[in-house]
Design an enzyme around this catalytic site. Structure first.
Site, mmCIF file in Angstrom:
data_model
loop_
_atom_site.group_PDB
_atom_site.id
_atom_site.type_symbol
_atom_site.label_atom_id
_atom_site.label_comp_id
_atom_site.label_asym_id
_atom_site.label_seq_id
_atom_site.Cartn_x
_atom_site.Cartn_y
_atom_site.Cartn_z
ATOM 1 C CG HIS A 105 0.048 57.134 -58.576
ATOM 2 N ND1 HIS A 105 -0.971 57.653 -59.333
ATOM 3 C CD2 HIS A 105 1.190 57.388 -59.269
ATOM 4 C CE1 HIS A 105 -0.475 58.204 -60.430
ATOM 5 N NE2 HIS A 105 0.838 58.053 -60.425
ATOM 6 C CG ASP A 107 -3.792 59.356 -57.211
ATOM 7 O OD1 ASP A 107 -2.845 58.529 -57.214
ATOM 8 O OD2 ASP A 107 -3.620 60.582 -57.087
ATOM 9 C CG ASP A 138 0.416 59.173 -64.409
ATOM 10 O OD1 ASP A 138 0.924 58.627 -63.423
ATOM 11 O OD2 ASP A 138 0.188 60.394 -64.468
ATOM 12 C CD GLU A 172 2.022 60.994 -58.522
ATOM 13 O OE1 GLU A 172 3.106 61.518 -58.842
ATOM 14 O OE2 GLU A 172 0.983 61.115 -59.234
ATOM 15 C CG ASP A 201 4.221 57.535 -61.345
ATOM 16 O OD1 ASP A 201 3.451 57.504 -62.319
ATOM 17 O OD2 ASP A 201 4.093 58.353 -60.405
ATOM 18 C CG HIS A 449 -0.720 64.323 -66.224
ATOM 19 N ND1 HIS A 449 -0.126 65.243 -65.371
ATOM 20 C CD2 HIS A 449 -0.640 63.133 -65.583
ATOM 21 C CE1 HIS A 449 0.299 64.619 -64.286
ATOM 22 N NE2 HIS A 449 0.005 63.335 -64.399
#
Length: 478
Positions: A105, A107, A138, A172, A201, A449
């Site tokens: 992904h 995003d 990520d 995602e 991922d 994150h």
């Protein structure tokens, strides 16, 4: 292909990747610069722009690319927002070659400099060999590493060892809205000739030792609501059953100070630990102090590596996340809140049954609540549930990846599970019904994150090499 000719080929590929590493980092810089935050509605256009950028990159490889329109979805405020398209890409159709499907992904999670970033989150910045930026690990870095590996074969005019398929999405981080429906629709078309599915991922368990992931826990979320009506604590405090007091008693009944879940029967269906699996835990490289530093905690519930990993991956856990409706702003407000909602989740493991877990939780909470003789209303609901995922370590896919890692990193990987929930792995396994493997290239300290998300230059470049070596190893299976 003889081992000597294979070794010469690998050296040629690895040399090309080393020479072009600056180009690969520039590519990552271009991708990180796109604020493809799928969570914030006002940045949806950036996610769609990112999808076009990724599609163009695959087209430049010679891949056939289809940007599948998923329509729109409705936000909680009633606003309709277009969903970013999903990329279905295809390169190579040699019937003699296996077909490997890669999922990733592009995003990202929200990021702002004022959140505590030392660098601009959307400007890839290299500091001490680490490439900092939102999406670096990520998942833009691993997606590009796979594409770079494919590009290397093309640039060197080498025959593609496998047929490639790509599934790249832009939702995602917002729950992969629309992806499951697309997989169902395409399972007899786009996915009909897929032999293997690879997802990159997640992260290694260690900062330095590579890993392959073969399982993740599921997750079921609960809302427990206790309600009456707003009352003044001076007028009614001490003479009524307060909803918040009821709720705190319910939440306190769920788990004990050692982390043991106190819901009767919750452990009954947990798969028995085999001797073979126990030995896997003994050989895993896991530094407790390093893990404390990475997570910022001072003390774990358990004192040994084996106990911590078993409870992180192998056994269920229960976490309490918050209380809605209680006064939480600065200062004091002497109201007895009318309705409060406690929010908690249980990470499940094989072979726990989602419906059974729900029933056990409801029966437990109703039992505790009934003993309080409270006239307040109790309501238990389940807004979200995802099942655990487990792969077969003896699958040839894992052996091919192990050999590739040994070639590039000079050591065998740890075989690990992930304590979090990775719905897409279970989704592919259930719908497409082919071998699924999680093949991380990011280190444990990559901070996905967080305000210090990064991928090291070493992992990004060596990860590109390991994917290229993996293509060669997969081709030997057929």
């Amino acid at each position: 292909m003889s081992s000597s000719s294979s070794s010469v080929l690998e050296m040629e590929i690895f040399q090309y990747i080393d020479v072009h590493q600056s180009d690969f980092i520039e590519d990552l810089k271009e991708w990180v610069a796109v604020e493809s935050d799928s969570v914030q509605p006002d940045l949806r256009k950036e996610v769609i722009r990112m999808m076009a950028l990724a599609a163009n990159r695959l087209s430049a490889l010679g891949a056939t690319v289809n940007l599948v329109n998923l329509g729109s979805h409705q936000l909680p405020d009633g606003q309709d927002l277009p969903l970013p398209p999903v990329i279905l890409g295809e390169l190579g159709k040699d019937p003699q070659n296996p077909t490997v499907c890669f999922y990733g992904h592009v995003d990202v999670q929200p990021a702002k400099k004022e959140d505590g970033w030392k660098t601009d989150p959307y400007t890839l910045t290299e500091i001490d060999g680490n490439l900092y930026g939102r999406g670096a690990t990520d998942n833009k870095g691993p997606v590009l590493a796979w594409i770079n590996a494919v590009e290397t074969f093309r640039a060197l005019k080498l025959a593609m060892p496998v047929n490639f398929k790509f599934v790249i999405e832009g939702m995602e981080e917002a729950g992969s809205v629309g992806l499951e429906k697309l997989l169902e629709e395409e399972k007899h078309c786009f996915f009909s000739d897929v032999d293997y599915i690879v997802i990159s991922d997640n992260l290694w368990l260690s900062n330095k030792k590579p890993a392959l992931t073969y399982g993740s826990r599921g997750n079921v979320c609960f809302f427990v609501e206790c309600g009456g009506k707003d009352l003044h604590s001076g007028t009614f405090g001490g003479i009524i059953h307060e909803p918040l007091t009821d709720l705190i008693a319910l939440l306190d009944s769920l788990v004990d100070p050692t982390g043991h879940i106190q819901i009767p029967g919750i452990y009954d269906s947990v798969a028995a630990l085999t001797e073979e699996e126990r030995k896997l835990y003994e050989s895993i490289e896991f530094d407790l102090e390093e893990h404390k530093n990475n997570s910022g905690v001072k003390k774990f519930l358990y004192g040994t590596k084996e106990e911590i990993l078993l409870h992180l991956w192998r056994y269920p856990s229960l976490s309490i996340h918050g209380i809605e409706g209680a006064f939480h702003e600065p200062g004091i407000k002497t109201v007895i809140p009318a309705k409060v909602i406690g929010k908690f989740s249980i990470r499940q493991v094989p072979h726990m049954d989602l419906s059974v877990v729900k029933q056990q939780v409801v029966e437990h909470l109703e039992g505790v609540f009934s003993k309080r003789n409270s006239p307040n209303r109790l309501k238990v609901s389940v807004p979200l549930g995802a099942k655990p995922w487990l792969a077969d370590l003896n699958d040839p896919l894992y052996e091919a990846a192990r050999r590739a890692i040994k070639t590039v990193f000079g050591e065998d990987p740890d075989f690990i599970r992930d304590g979090s929930t990775i719905p897409v792995a279970r989704m592919f396994q259930t719908i497409i019904q082919k071998s699924v493997m999680m093949f991380p290239i990011g280190a444990a300290d990559d901070g996905e994150h967080s305000q210090k998300e990064k991928i090291s230059r070493h992992n990004y470049i060596e990860g590109t090499k390991v994917f290229a070596a993996f293509f060669l190893e997969i081709s030997k299976l057929h």
